[in-house]
Each structure stands twice: as structure tokens, then as C-alpha cells.
Design a protein around this motif. Structure first.
Motif, PDB file in Angstrom:
ATOM      1  N   CYS A 201     -30.400  -0.877   3.695  1.00  0.00           N
ATOM      2  CA  CYS A 201     -29.854  -0.418   2.876  1.00  0.00           C
ATOM      3  C   CYS A 201     -31.593   0.011   2.447  1.00  0.00           C
ATOM      4  O   CYS A 201     -32.823  -0.951   1.883  1.00  0.00           O
ATOM      5  CB  CYS A 201     -29.599  -2.183   1.579  1.00  0.00           C
ATOM      6  SG  CYS A 201     -30.181  -1.791   0.170  1.00  0.00           S
ATOM      7  N   SER A 203     -33.702   1.436  -0.746  1.00  0.00           N
ATOM      8  CA  SER A 203     -33.961   1.054  -1.857  1.00  0.00           C
ATOM      9  C   SER A 203     -33.594   2.345  -2.636  1.00  0.00           C
ATOM     10  O   SER A 203     -34.222   3.563  -2.416  1.00  0.00           O
ATOM     11  CB  SER A 203     -35.095   0.691  -2.418  1.00  0.00           C
ATOM     12  OG  SER A 203     -36.101  -0.014  -3.286  1.00  0.00           O
ATOM     13  N   GLY A 234     -25.545  -1.505  -6.730  1.00  0.00           N
ATOM     14  CA  GLY A 234     -26.290  -1.773  -6.147  1.00  0.00           C
ATOM     15  C   GLY A 234     -25.651  -0.971  -4.998  1.00  0.00           C
ATOM     16  O   GLY A 234     -25.067   0.214  -3.723  1.00  0.00           O
ATOM     17  N   ARG A 237     -27.307   0.812  -0.926  1.00  0.00           N
ATOM     18  CA  ARG A 237     -26.528  -0.272  -0.188  1.00  0.00           C
ATOM     19  C   ARG A 237     -25.799   0.084   0.082  1.00  0.00           C
ATOM     20  O   ARG A 237     -25.336   0.445   1.337  1.00  0.00           O
ATOM     21  CB  ARG A 237     -26.887  -1.600  -0.168  1.00  0.00           C
ATOM     22  CG  ARG A 237     -26.102  -3.052   0.764  1.00  0.00           C
ATOM     23  CD  ARG A 237     -25.725  -3.873   0.198  1.00  0.00           C
ATOM     24  NE  ARG A 237     -27.035  -4.580  -0.310  1.00  0.00           N
ATOM     25  CZ  ARG A 237     -28.860  -5.190   0.655  1.00  0.00           C
ATOM     26  NH1 ARG A 237     -27.930  -5.663   1.914  1.00  0.00           N
ATOM     27  NH2 ARG A 237     -28.808  -5.685   0.587  1.00  0.00           N
ATOM     28  N   GLN A 272     -31.870  -9.444 -11.814  1.00  0.00           N
ATOM     29  CA  GLN A 272     -32.050  -8.521 -11.302  1.00  0.00           C
ATOM     30  C   GLN A 272     -31.972  -9.312 -10.032  1.00  0.00           C
ATOM     31  O   GLN A 272     -30.845  -8.561  -9.037  1.00  0.00           O
ATOM     32  CB  GLN A 272     -33.526  -7.748 -11.509  1.00  0.00           C
ATOM     33  CG  GLN A 272     -33.801  -7.122 -10.240  1.00  0.00           C
ATOM     34  CD  GLN A 272     -35.317  -6.758  -9.563  1.00  0.00           C
ATOM     35  OE1 GLN A 272     -35.585  -8.212  -9.264  1.00  0.00           O
ATOM     36  NE2 GLN A 272     -36.032  -6.123  -9.398  1.00  0.00           N
ATOM     37  N   GLN A 273     -32.057 -10.503  -9.773  1.00  0.00           N
ATOM     38  CA  GLN A 273     -31.649 -10.568  -8.019  1.00  0.00           C
ATOM     39  C   GLN A 273     -29.914 -11.288  -8.410  1.00  0.00           C
ATOM     40  O   GLN A 273     -29.991 -10.844  -7.125  1.00  0.00           O
ATOM     41  CB  GLN A 273     -32.431 -11.896  -8.639  1.00  0.00           C
ATOM     42  CG  GLN A 273     -34.029 -12.007  -8.508  1.00  0.00           C
ATOM     43  CD  GLN A 273     -34.292 -11.265  -6.606  1.00  0.00           C
ATOM     44  OE1 GLN A 273     -34.528 -11.475  -5.899  1.00  0.00           O
ATOM     45  NE2 GLN A 273     -35.231 -10.293  -7.114  1.00  0.00           N
ATOM     46  N   ARG A 275     -27.830  -9.523  -9.340  1.00  0.00           N
ATOM     47  CA  ARG A 275     -27.148  -8.230  -8.873  1.00  0.00           C
ATOM     48  C   ARG A 275     -27.800  -7.586  -7.887  1.00  0.00           C
ATOM     49  O   ARG A 275     -26.411  -7.013  -7.275  1.00  0.00           O
ATOM     50  CB  ARG A 275     -28.010  -6.822 -10.515  1.00  0.00           C
ATOM     51  CG  ARG A 275     -27.795  -7.433 -11.433  1.00  0.00           C
ATOM     52  CD  ARG A 275     -27.804  -5.831 -12.139  1.00  0.00           C
ATOM     53  NE  ARG A 275     -29.418  -4.677 -11.844  1.00  0.00           N
ATOM     54  CZ  ARG A 275     -29.849  -5.478 -11.893  1.00  0.00           C
ATOM     55  NH1 ARG A 275     -30.326  -5.977 -13.064  1.00  0.00           N
ATOM     56  NH2 ARG A 275     -31.113  -5.026 -11.655  1.00  0.00           N
ATOM     57  N   TRP A 276     -28.405  -7.961  -7.086  1.00  0.00           N
ATOM     58  CA  TRP A 276     -29.084  -7.698  -5.488  1.00  0.00           C
ATOM     59  C   TRP A 276     -28.110  -8.758  -5.110  1.00  0.00           C
ATOM     60  O   TRP A 276     -27.880  -8.129  -3.960  1.00  0.00           O
ATOM     61  CB  TRP A 276     -30.357  -8.237  -5.865  1.00  0.00           C
ATOM     62  CG  TRP A 276     -31.716  -7.150  -6.255  1.00  0.00           C
ATOM     63  CD1 TRP A 276     -31.325  -5.215  -6.958  1.00  0.00           C
ATOM     64  CD2 TRP A 276     -32.844  -6.780  -5.725  1.00  0.00           C
ATOM     65  NE1 TRP A 276     -31.746  -4.792  -7.538  1.00  0.00           N
ATOM     66  CE2 TRP A 276     -32.674  -5.876  -7.085  1.00  0.00           C
ATOM     67  CE3 TRP A 276     -33.689  -7.482  -5.164  1.00  0.00           C
ATOM     68  CZ2 TRP A 276     -34.935  -5.268  -6.497  1.00  0.00           C
ATOM     69  CZ3 TRP A 276     -34.757  -6.694  -5.375  1.00  0.00           C
ATOM     70  CH2 TRP A 276     -35.123  -5.466  -6.231  1.00  0.00           C
ATOM     71  N   SER A 277     -27.919  -9.522  -4.957  1.00  0.00           N
ATOM     72  CA  SER A 277     -27.265 -10.893  -4.536  1.00  0.00           C
ATOM     73  C   SER A 277     -25.918 -10.469  -5.075  1.00  0.00           C
ATOM     74  O   SER A 277     -24.615  -9.757  -3.477  1.00  0.00           O
ATOM     75  CB  SER A 277     -27.048 -12.223  -5.297  1.00  0.00           C
ATOM     76  OG  SER A 277     -26.972 -13.330  -4.224  1.00  0.00           O
ATOM     77  N   SER A 279     -24.335  -7.155  -4.519  1.00  0.00           N
ATOM     78  CA  SER A 279     -23.893  -6.087  -3.938  1.00  0.00           C
ATOM     79  C   SER A 279     -24.447  -6.108  -2.439  1.00  0.00           C
ATOM     80  O   SER A 279     -23.573  -5.951  -1.307  1.00  0.00           O
ATOM     81  CB  SER A 279     -25.364  -4.970  -4.477  1.00  0.00           C
ATOM     82  OG  SER A 279     -26.727  -5.183  -4.038  1.00  0.00           O
ATOM     83  N   ALA A 280     -25.193  -7.642  -2.111  1.00  0.00           N
ATOM     84  CA  ALA A 280     -25.524  -7.386  -0.453  1.00  0.00           C
ATOM     85  C   ALA A 280     -24.279  -8.386  -0.422  1.00  0.00           C
ATOM     86  O   ALA A 280     -23.891  -8.458   0.922  1.00  0.00           O
ATOM     87  CB  ALA A 280     -26.712  -8.765  -0.233  1.00  0.00           C
TER      88      ALA A 280
END
Length: 433
Positions: A201, A203, A234, A237, A272-273, A275-277, A279-280
Motif C-alpha cells: 500500500c 499512501s 482505499g 491500496r 478515518q481508521q 475506512r482504512w480498516s 480497505s485493508a
């Protein structure tokens, strides 16, 4: 016996984290993993694509930092593309375009479409051989273009990222902790992937890619979805993974530095976290579903290096919540206490390491004023764990993340927009989500 095994598992996790940290430090100090091959004589035309949404006057800092970068003016173009901002962002963009008409071009979507489609629309007007995609609050170090582009001297490289620093480090404990996390990720955490030429990933704050590759993956970006539902978050990524599936290498040059602001409230940080979780986890599930293709194209070692931590995270999370009904809430509190205790010690040490190393590795870094506060913030680890569970049960939201807020439109926008009726034509609604 089983309950005892669970307790031993929790006790092992801090040890594994320490081992991982030591391995990353050894890679940083004893190998060239953080020093990708660079050819500074390679100077192609570069297009910096800036998706704009609700940045206000802050966009001036972003655009001016690009203009001030150490790169030949005749080989640089900036395309700022607006996604129907609700504020006066475009008034400031037009000011910069007026001052640098040969360097800055401006366009806008017909309707709000999200960052990934805004970048895609901007790219269709770009003429560079290398695209640099950034967030509209990103501030360039003067050497960032030179450092990113030099990595493309290696013909195997398809996409390159940089190191992201924090501008509002000492706002509060939330921002201090994120500064440590960013530093650990970009300067240490990605080193095993960098050593193998396969960063999972890059950024979205600072994402560069060969234009020919981006043109090739345009259909994938346009159709970004999950279980038939189109999503926005995401895209960084996803693009990194797609580039690798095309047979290209991806890497990060820690000397390519940019600066960004991070959430300074719990509510915004939580969103934010999450959204990141999401996408991961989406990428993890997609990888597992296409594992033979990933092994064949990306390689077994490279795939497993970045896949296994996420798989273990999912399994531990599901295992943990399955055990609570059987062994009671005490299991949760025991695991939480161990996590907070060892996490606090680890974070304080990392904050001290940040204060020592960040100014050396990322010139311009501001030191954390109260490193001990970072240790106290480890209760966030419990929240972060819960996020993984929530991410498994939720989809993307149709918003621009931290920039999504109700803003009164600026009266000056209508007058400003009419000054550029044809320089960049708006794309049809078919090209928007």
C-alpha cells in the motif's frame, strides 16, 4: 486448558511485536532496503494531479509547495481538479492558476464523485510520463519530485511512494500518537516489503505511478467496488495491488518527503481508521480469493509478507469474540490490560525514538512535546481492535472522509468559474460514479 492457551496467546503478542520491531530496525540499519536504486539523470515530464475538495485557503500551501519543488519547469504540470467543493477552495486554486498559467491547469467534475474518480478525470488531461497523485492538504518537500522520479530509473518499478510526516503533531495526544504511527510505518514497518520490491500500500497522500500503467488500470479504478457495491475509500491500496498484478514492482523512497495534517478529534480519527480498516480487509479478502494469481504474478514470498498480518488480525479478532461467550468478559479485560500495558511501554519508546531519529531522517520534523502522553493513548488499541470487527460488517460511505463537512458555498465561486470556460472541459456524468 483452552482458556490457558488463550492467555498464553495474549502474552505472546507483545513479544512478537518486539521481535518485528527489532527485525525492522536491523533492516533499516544493516541493509539498503530503505535506499532504493535511483537515477537522478532520468527527468521525464511529470504531471501532479491534485484532487480538490473543501480545502479552503489551505490549498494555496499545497500548490505553492509543488511549484517550489526542485524540478525543471518545462517538465512539470499541475492539474487541480475540483469535486464540487462546498467552500471557496476553487477561488484559491484560480488565484494560483492566474499567477502560473503555463504551469497550473484547472478543471472540475459535474457532480461529486470521490477522490479516485476525480484523479481519473484529471489524468485524462495530463501529458506527463509520470503521474504524482497527492491529497489536497499535502505539502511537498522541495526534493520530493526528484526523489520519486529517480526511482523510475529502474525499469521494473511501476509505482513509488514517499514518507509522510505530520504538520500538526502537537495539537493533542491523538496527533502525537499518529506521528509515531506514521514514522514507524514509513521508516520501519514497510521495510520487509521494500526489501522484496513489493510494497502492498503506497499512501494516497503521495502516490506516483508511470502514466502508461495508470492508463492501463483506468477501467479497474473506475469500477472499484466490493461485493457489487461501488466504493470510494482505499483507492491507494487498490491501485498498488493492481500495479503489482500487472507484473510491476512497487516501492517507497523514504527520502521523498511530504507533510500532511491528521485528525485531532476522536470522532474524525475513528472514521478515518474505520475506512482504512475496511480497505485493508477488502484487499485481504480479494487476495485470498485470487491467491493463485497473486502467487504466480507477485510471488509467494511477497504476497505472504503483507497478507499474513491481516489474515492473523482477522482470525484473532474473530477468535477473541467467539471466546467471550464461552469464557466470559474476563478474557476481554485480561487481553485489554496486557495490550495497554505493553503497548504503552512500546509507544513511549517509539515516541522517544521518533524525537531522536525523525529530525535526522525527515528534515523539518517537529519533535513530540510530551512523549509520555503517547503511552497513555494505548487505550486506542482496544478501539482499533473493535474497528476490525466493525469493518467486517460494514461497507464504504459515500463521502470524502475527513473533508466531508457542511460548508456554506462561497459567493465568489460563480464569478471565478466563468473565467475558465474551456481550458479543461468537464467530463460527462458517465465518467463519474
Amino acid at each position: 486448558m483452552f482458556a490457558q492457551s488463550i492467555i498464553e496467546l495474549f502474552e505472546m503478542l507483545p513479544i512478537l511485536l518486539v521481535i518485528a520491531l527489532v527485525v525492522n530496525l536491523l533492516l533499516r540499519l544493516a541493509t539498503t532496503a530503505a535506499q532504493p536504486a535511483r537515477d537522478y539523470t532520468y527527468q521525464p515530464r511529470v504531471s501532479v494531479l491534485v484532487p480538490v475538495y473543501n480545502e479552503g485557503a489551505n490549498i494555496l500551501n499545497t500548490l505553492n509547495s509543488i511549484i517550489s519543488a526542485d524540478w525543471p519547469r518545462d517538465k512539470l504540470e499541475i492539474i487541480a481538479f475540483d469535486d464540487c467543493s462546498k467552500d471557496d477552495s476553487m477561488m484559491y486554486v484560480r488565484q494560483v492558476a492566474d499567477a502560473h498559467p503555463s504551469l497550473v491547469r484547472v478543471g472540475s467534475n459535474e457532480k461529486n464523485s470521490g477522490k479516485h474518480l476525480t484523479v481519473l478525470n484529471a489524468s485524462r488531461h495530463a501529458t506527463g510520463e509520470i503521474f504524482i497523485i497527492i491529497d489536497s492538504d499535502c505539502i511537498f518537500h522541495e526534493d520530493v519530485i526528484k526523489e520519486l522520479v529517480a526511482c523510475y530509473g529502474d525499469e521494473r518499478i511501476g509505482a513509488v511512494g514517499g514518507s509522510v510526516g505530520i504538520t500538526n503533531i502537537n495539537d493533542n495526544v491523538y496527533t502525537m500518537s499518529q506521528a509515531v504511527t506514521y514514522f514507524k510505518s514509513f521508516q520501519l514497518g514497510k521495510l520487509p516489503q521494500m526489501a522484496q520490491g513489493g510494497v502492498s500500500c503506497i499512501s494516497g497522500c503521495l502516490f506516483s505511478v508511470r502514466a502508461s500503467i495508470y492508463r492501463d488500470i483506468e477501467p479497474d479504478i473506475h469500477n472499484l467496488s466490493w461485493l457489487g457495491v461501488k466504493v470510494r475509500a482505499g483507492e491507494d491500496r487498490f491501485m498498488t495491488h493492481i500495479v503489482m498484478l500487472r507484473g510491476w514492482r512497487t516501492t517507497i523512497n523514504p527520502k521523498a518527503i511530504c507533510w500532511t495534517s491528521v485528525p485531532n478529534t476522536f470522532n474524525v480519527l475513528f472514521k478515518q481508521q474505520l475506512r482504512w480498516s475496511r480497505s485493508a480487509l477488502r484487499d485481504t479478502c480479494w487476495t485470498l480469493a485470487t491467491l493463485p494469481t497473486n502467487f504466480r504474478t507477485i510471488g509467494v514470498n511477497r504476497t505472504l509478507t503483507w497478507l499474513m498480518p491481516y489474515v492473523l488480525c482477522i482470525l484473532v479478532t474473530l477468535f477473541f469474540f467467539t471466546c467471550i461467550p464461552v469464557y466470559g468478559i474476563g478474557v476481554f479485560w485480561y487481553g485489554a490490560c496486557i495490550g495497554v500495558l505493553f503497548g504503552s511501554i512500546h509507544s513511549i519508546l517509539m515516541a522517544l525514538a521518533y524525537n531522536y531519529y525523525a529530525p535526522k531522517l525527515m528534515p523539518g520534523s517537529v519533535k513530540i512535546s510530551f512523549p509520555l502522553k503517547v503511552g497513555l493513548f494505548q487505550a486506542w488499541g482496544i478501539v482499533s481492535w473493535m474497528l476490525h470487527f466493525m469493518a467486517l460488517l460494514s461497507f464504504d460511505h459515500d463521502v470524502w472522509g475527513t473533508r466531508e463537512k457542511a460548508i456554506i458555498p462561497a459567493a465568489s465561486n460563480e464569478d471565478v468559474d466563468q473565467k475558465y470556460p474551456v481550458e479543461l472541459t468537464n467530463l460527462t456524468t458517465e465518467q463519474s460514479m
